[in-house]
Design a protein around this motif. Structure first.
Motif, PDB file in Angstrom:
ATOM      1  N   MET A   1       0.808  -1.210   0.000  1.00  0.00           N
ATOM      2  CA  MET A   1       0.000   0.000   0.000  1.00  0.00           C
ATOM      3  C   MET A   1       0.850   1.273   0.000  1.00  0.00           C
ATOM      4  N   PHE A   2       2.145   1.135   0.256  1.00  0.00           N
ATOM      5  CA  PHE A   2       3.032   2.287   0.403  1.00  0.00           C
ATOM      6  C   PHE A   2       4.061   2.336  -0.721  1.00  0.00           C
ATOM      7  N   ASP A   3       4.452   3.550  -1.098  1.00  0.00           N
ATOM      8  CA  ASP A   3       5.496   3.760  -2.103  1.00  0.00           C
ATOM      9  C   ASP A   3       6.706   4.376  -1.407  1.00  0.00           C
TER      10      ASP A   3
ATOM     11  N   TYR B   1      13.036   0.023   1.686  1.00  0.00           N
ATOM     12  CA  TYR B   1      11.973  -0.253   2.646  1.00  0.00           C
ATOM     13  C   TYR B   1      12.456  -0.189   4.089  1.00  0.00           C
ATOM     14  N   ASP B   2      13.759  -0.010   4.303  1.00  0.00           N
ATOM     15  CA  ASP B   2      14.273   0.090   5.672  1.00  0.00           C
ATOM     16  C   ASP B   2      13.676   1.289   6.403  1.00  0.00           C
ATOM     17  N   ARG B   3      13.247   2.315   5.658  1.00  0.00           N
ATOM     18  CA  ARG B   3      12.679   3.512   6.278  1.00  0.00           C
ATOM     19  C   ARG B   3      11.372   3.216   7.014  1.00  0.00           C
ATOM     20  N   PHE B   4      10.765   2.069   6.739  1.00  0.00           N
ATOM     21  CA  PHE B   4       9.512   1.720   7.405  1.00  0.00           C
ATOM     22  C   PHE B   4       9.739   0.955   8.711  1.00  0.00           C
ATOM     23  N   GLU B   5      10.985   0.689   9.049  1.00  0.00           N
ATOM     24  CA  GLU B   5      11.310  -0.047  10.269  1.00  0.00           C
ATOM     25  C   GLU B   5      11.389   0.892  11.479  1.00  0.00           C
ATOM     26  N   GLN B   6      11.225   0.288  12.662  1.00  0.00           N
ATOM     27  CA  GLN B   6      11.453   0.967  13.943  1.00  0.00           C
ATOM     28  C   GLN B   6      10.634   2.254  14.074  1.00  0.00           C
ATOM     29  N   ARG B   7       9.360   2.152  13.737  1.00  0.00           N
ATOM     30  CA  ARG B   7       8.438   3.269  13.884  1.00  0.00           C
ATOM     31  C   ARG B   7       7.599   3.076  15.149  1.00  0.00           C
TER      32      ARG B   7
ATOM     33  N   PHE C   1       4.905   7.530   3.784  1.00  0.00           N
ATOM     34  CA  PHE C   1       3.981   6.956   4.754  1.00  0.00           C
ATOM     35  C   PHE C   1       2.524   7.220   4.391  1.00  0.00           C
ATOM     36  N   ALA C   2       2.297   7.931   3.290  1.00  0.00           N
ATOM     37  CA  ALA C   2       0.936   8.125   2.803  1.00  0.00           C
ATOM     38  C   ALA C   2       0.492   6.867   2.048  1.00  0.00           C
ATOM     39  N   LEU C   3      -0.777   6.502   2.185  1.00  0.00           N
ATOM     40  CA  LEU C   3      -1.283   5.333   1.467  1.00  0.00           C
ATOM     41  C   LEU C   3      -1.294   5.628  -0.027  1.00  0.00           C
ATOM     42  N   ALA C   4      -0.655   4.774  -0.796  1.00  0.00           N
ATOM     43  CA  ALA C   4      -0.496   5.014  -2.232  1.00  0.00           C
ATOM     44  C   ALA C   4      -1.432   4.178  -3.087  1.00  0.00           C
ATOM     45  N   THR C   5      -1.881   3.037  -2.568  1.00  0.00           N
ATOM     46  CA  THR C   5      -2.760   2.174  -3.356  1.00  0.00           C
ATOM     47  C   THR C   5      -3.580   1.306  -2.409  1.00  0.00           C
ATOM     48  N   SER C   6      -4.627   0.699  -2.934  1.00  0.00           N
ATOM     49  CA  SER C   6      -5.526  -0.092  -2.110  1.00  0.00           C
ATOM     50  C   SER C   6      -4.932  -1.451  -1.752  1.00  0.00           C
TER      51      SER C   6
END
Length: 267
Positions: free
Chosen positions: A171-173, A247-253, A180-185
Motif C-alpha cells: 500500500m506504500f510507495d 523499505y528500511d525507512r519503514f522499520e522501527q516506527r 507513509f501516505a497510502l499510495a494504493t488499495s
C-alpha cells in the motif's frame, strides 16, 4: 493499458527476468558470492528463515525451492543439513548463474528450468519440504492456482515454508514524497507494471519486456493454500524488512507496519 492474459503475463515476466540477470551479475557482490559458496557451511538465509526451517526440520530431507533465482538460497539449505536440494525457476539466465555458483560449491544441488504452472512430472510428490522466499508470490497472476501446483510436489505430510513481504506493505510507495501516505488499495486487482530491468537497488534506465507484479491479500494467500489441500500450521508477522533497502525507512516506527511474514503449511 490493456491487461495481459495470465499466460502473457507469465511469459513477459520470464523475458524480463532473463534480460535483468546480467545486471545482477555485473556488480561487486557477485565475485564475493562466488567465493563464499565454496564454504561447506555457506548460508545467506537470515535468522528468521533459518529458525523456521530448523523448526520444520530440513536435516536429511529432500527440499525444493520454487523460484530459486540464482540458487544462493538453495545452496544455503545444505548448511541446515538438507540431503538433496532442487531449485526450480523459469529464468534460464538466472539458472546459468545458479549452476556457476554450484560449480564453486562442495554441494551438488539440481537446478531445473520450469514454469511453476508446468512442472515436470518427475517432481510430483517427491519432496519433504518446499521453500518459497521473497519475490515469488507476487509474480503469480492466480495465487490459488499457484498453491495448487506447489501442493503437487509435496509428499503427504510434507511442509511448505513461505518467507515473504507482508502484502500490507504494497500500500506504500517508499519513493514517494511522503512514503507513509497510502499510495494504493490493499485490495488492488490490477498488477503494477514495470518496463525497466528488475534490479534490487536503484534503477537501470533501459527498456525491457514489461513485468507484472500482482498484489495478493493475506486472505488470498490463506484461501489459496487451504483450497490446495494445505493445512496452515504456522503464521507469524514481523516488523523487519526482508526487501530492498528502500523499505528500511519503514522499520522501527512508533506506529510500526507489518513488513514480512513466515507461513508453514502441511499437505
Amino acid at each position: 493499458m490493456e491487461m495481459p492474459t495470465k499466460e502473457q503475463a507469465i511469459a513477459s515476466n520470464r523475458d524480463a527476468w532473463n534480460d535483468s540477470a546480467r545486471h545482477h551479475k555485473d556488480n561487486p557482490d557477485w565475485p564475493v558470492l562466488l567465493s563464499a559458496v565454496a564454504q561447506r557451511d555457506f548460508s545467506c538465509l537470515d535468522d528468521t528463515l533459518t529458525r523456521v526451517l530448523n523448526e520444520v526440520g530440513v536435516d536429511g530431507k529432500e527440499v525444493v525451492q520454487l523460484g530459486c533465482n540464482n540458487g544462493r538460497e538453495s545452496l544455503s539449505l545444505f548448511a541446515l543439513g538438507a540431503r538433496h536440494v532442487v531449485g526450480v525457476d523459469q529464468s534460464a539466465a538466472f539458472l546459468d548463474q545458479a549452476r556457476e555458483l554450484a560449480s564453486c560449491s562442495p554441494h551438488q544441488p539440481e537446478f531445473i528450468e520450469a514454469d511453476i504452472h508446468h512442472l515436470p512430472p518427475a517432481l510430483q510428490g517427491r519432496f519433504d519440504v518446499a521453500l518459497i522466499t521473497i519475490g515469488v508470490l507476487n509474480w503469480m497472476p492466480d495465487i490459488a492456482e499457484f498453491f495448487g501446483h506447489v501442493s503437487t510436489v509435496l509428499k503427504p505430510g510434507a511442509a511448505l515454508v513461505v518467507y515473504e513481504t507482508h502484502p500490507f506493505l504494497e500500500m506504500f510507495d517508499p519513493e514517494a514524497a511522503d512514503p507513509f501516505a497510502l499510495a494504493t488499495s490493499y485490495f488492488r486487482h490490477e498488477p503494477f507494471v514495470q518496463t525497466e530491468p528488475i534490479v534490487y537497488e536503484g534503477k537501470v534506465e533501459q527498456q525491457t519486456a514489461p513485468s507484472y507484479w500482482f498484489v495478493h491479500t493475506l486472505g488470498d494467500l490463506f484461501g489459496g493454500a487451504i483450497a490446495a489441500g494445505l493445512n496452515i500450521r504456522h503464521f507469524q508477522e514481523y516488523p523487519h524488512s526482508n526487501r530492498e533497502e528502500l523499505y528500511d525507512r519503514f522499520e522501527q516506527r512508533e506506529a510500526q507496519l507489518p513488513m514480512c511474514f513466515t507461513l508453514v503449511a502441511v499437505r
